[in-house]
Design an enzyme around this catalytic site. Structure first.
Site, PDB file in Angstrom:
ATOM      1  N   GLY A 121      -8.878  -9.242  -0.255  1.00  0.00           N
ATOM      2  CA  GLY A 121      -7.612  -9.690   0.327  1.00  0.00           C
ATOM      3  C   GLY A 121      -7.087 -11.022  -0.160  1.00  0.00           C
ATOM      4  O   GLY A 121      -5.950 -11.125  -0.620  1.00  0.00           O
TER       5      GLY A 121
ATOM      6  N   LYS B  14     -19.442 -15.887   2.884  1.00  0.00           N
ATOM      7  CA  LYS B  14     -20.853 -15.572   3.084  1.00  0.00           C
ATOM      8  C   LYS B  14     -21.559 -15.042   1.842  1.00  0.00           C
ATOM      9  O   LYS B  14     -21.097 -14.102   1.209  1.00  0.00           O
ATOM     10  CB  LYS B  14     -20.986 -14.520   4.193  1.00  0.00           C
ATOM     11  CG  LYS B  14     -20.558 -15.011   5.562  1.00  0.00           C
ATOM     12  CD  LYS B  14     -20.739 -13.920   6.590  1.00  0.00           C
ATOM     13  CE  LYS B  14     -20.498 -14.445   8.003  1.00  0.00           C
ATOM     14  NZ  LYS B  14     -20.680 -13.386   8.985  1.00  0.00           N
TER      15      LYS B  14
ATOM     16  N   GLY C 251     -14.058  -3.755   0.953  1.00  0.00           N
ATOM     17  CA  GLY C 251     -15.465  -3.339   1.026  1.00  0.00           C
ATOM     18  C   GLY C 251     -15.813  -2.286  -0.020  1.00  0.00           C
ATOM     19  O   GLY C 251     -16.905  -2.300  -0.588  1.00  0.00           O
TER      20      GLY C 251
ATOM     21  N   ARG D  30       0.826  -1.217   0.000  1.00  0.00           N
ATOM     22  CA  ARG D  30       0.000   0.000   0.000  1.00  0.00           C
ATOM     23  C   ARG D  30       0.857   1.264   0.000  1.00  0.00           C
ATOM     24  O   ARG D  30       0.461   2.274  -0.588  1.00  0.00           O
ATOM     25  CB  ARG D  30      -0.940   0.004   1.216  1.00  0.00           C
ATOM     26  CG  ARG D  30      -2.075  -0.979   1.042  1.00  0.00           C
ATOM     27  CD  ARG D  30      -2.981  -1.018   2.246  1.00  0.00           C
ATOM     28  NE  ARG D  30      -4.125  -1.880   1.990  1.00  0.00           N
ATOM     29  CZ  ARG D  30      -5.028  -2.194   2.898  1.00  0.00           C
ATOM     30  NH1 ARG D  30      -4.930  -1.723   4.124  1.00  0.00           N
ATOM     31  NH2 ARG D  30      -6.040  -2.971   2.596  1.00  0.00           N
TER      32      ARG D  30
END
Length: 402
Positions: A359, A202, A382, A36
């Site tokens: 990720g 999920k 997200g 990053r």
């Protein structure tokens, strides 16, 4: 996403606040992954080369949450472990340049080409609350605001949204611009065939993205990872002790019906790697989904599925991949995810535009040493999902239109 970029504004002699994403893993003051930090360097260099005085700001972890936990337990809170000072030092190393740190100098003493890094924004409660007073404080003395932290753009925090109300010029950094360009095209004007691969644990996390992709007529939708078991159980299969979201079963059936009505080819695994819950170490085997019995746990897609998914990518012109195909963090259950990584890289070499986010998917690309064979590796988790779901991102909405 027609937003103004850092390239559209004059920076000469201006104080430029760049919101970066330096939320990196640090252990004992040592940075374990500097991806990053490296990702932000082109924007920082651009600002310096064009005569800007640069102020960098980022969050690191959840210090106030952890401080509260420590207080509840009566243990000491280690604030030093949440300091961005090691990050400033690492950035200086990578850039071959001295980086000033908050407290060592103030804004007024910055000269053109100087870089000052602020301390962890989340040490101030006003950051996550998007407190206008804190946002105004951050904006004090700033001429140009640059958001280069796509990974936090889905949050309306003081440094991503609040500050823009107090700075006259608010633009994207080079990394943010690239994110919006690639993801925007995939969402609004993809080259076809367009194939999306979704994995992870999920279904509930991915439903908005699945719905959005079906609405936007993705040509093929490949679903792997534990979320596939919710679809299988809804269809009446025995899934043993595999992870499932029972309350999402009706939604899974709705998704299948919606895909069929829209002419979207929905592919689920045909086989999987399972272990016997009584002997997980020695019982691994690949079996067809329909042969699963009560004691088994599915932990990865099987070889047939990997080959079938790879075949589904042949001839694709746009590929979006988010989420692992199995329990990627435990070998040998990373095999399915790595097989998809290789298939995506191969399709890219044959002319597809590939976008990988999340990720574990990005980790698989890096683990297989394929990063240079992917068109775009998204820095958002997200944020990428919310963008692909068609949601407005506060940190992007707040920037100036061209």
């Amino acid at each position: 996403m027609n937003k103004k970029s850092i390239k559209d504004v004059d920076l000469k002699g201006k104080t430029v606040f760049i919101r970066v994403d330096f939320n990196v893993p640090i252990k004992d003051g040592v940075i374990e992954d500097d991806t990053r930090i490296r990702g932000a360097i082109p924007t920082i260099k651009y600002a310096i080369e064009h005569g800007g005085k640069v102020v960098l700001a980022s969050h690191l972890g959840r210090p106030l949450k952890d401080k509260k936990k420590a207080e509840e337990k009566g243990t000491e809170f280690d604030q030093a472990s949440y300091s961005l000072k090691p990050v400033a030092e690492k950035l200086g190393e990578l850039m071959g340049k001295a980086i000033k740190f908050e407290g060592d100098t103030d804004l007024n003493s910055l000269a053109e080409g100087d870089v000052l890094m602020l301390e962890n924004l989340r040490l101030n409660a006003g950051e996550e609350k998007n407190d206008p007073d804190y946002a105004k404080e951050l904006a004090n003395g700033i001429d140009v605001y640059v958001n280069d932290a796509f990974g936090t753009a889905h949050r309306a925090h003081a440094s991503t949204e609040g500050i823009t109300h107090f700075v006259g010029t608010c633009v994207t950094g080079l990394l943010m611009e690239k994110e919006l360009e690639f993801l925007g095209k995939a969402l609004n004007d993809p080259e076809r065939p367009f194939v999306a691969i979704l994995g992870g644990a999920k279904v509930s996390d991915k439903i908005p993205v699945i719905q959005s992709l079906i609405d936007r007529k993705v040509d093929k939708l490949l679903i792997g990872g534990a979320m596939a078991y919710t679809f299988f159980k809804a269809q009446g299969y025995t899934i043993g002790k595999s992870l499932v979201e029972d309350d999402m079963m009706p939604t899974a059936l709705e998704v299948e019906a919606k895909a069929k009505a829209a002419g979207v080819e929905l592919l689920l695994p045909t086989d999987h790697q399972v272990v016997d819950s009584y002997d997980p170490i020695n019982s691994r085997k690949a079996i067809q989904i329909e042969f699963t019995n009560a004691g088994l746990v599915g932990l990865d897609i099987g070889p047939d599925t990997a080959a079938r998914f790879a075949h589904a990518l042949e001839g694709a012109k746009t590929i979006v991949w988010n989420g692992p195909m199995g329990m990627f963090e435990e070998k040998p259950f990373d095999e399915g995810t790595l097989a998809i990584a290789n298939a995506v890289a191969e399709a890219t070499e044959k002319g597809a535009i590939s976008i990988v986010g999340g990720g574990d998917s990005v980790a698989a690309i890096n683990q297989a040493d394929l990063a240079d064979k992917i068109s775009h590796i998204s820095t958002g988790g997200g944020a990428t999902l919310e963008f692909l779901a068609g949601d407005a991102l506060p940190g992007v909405e707040a920037l100036d239109q061209k």
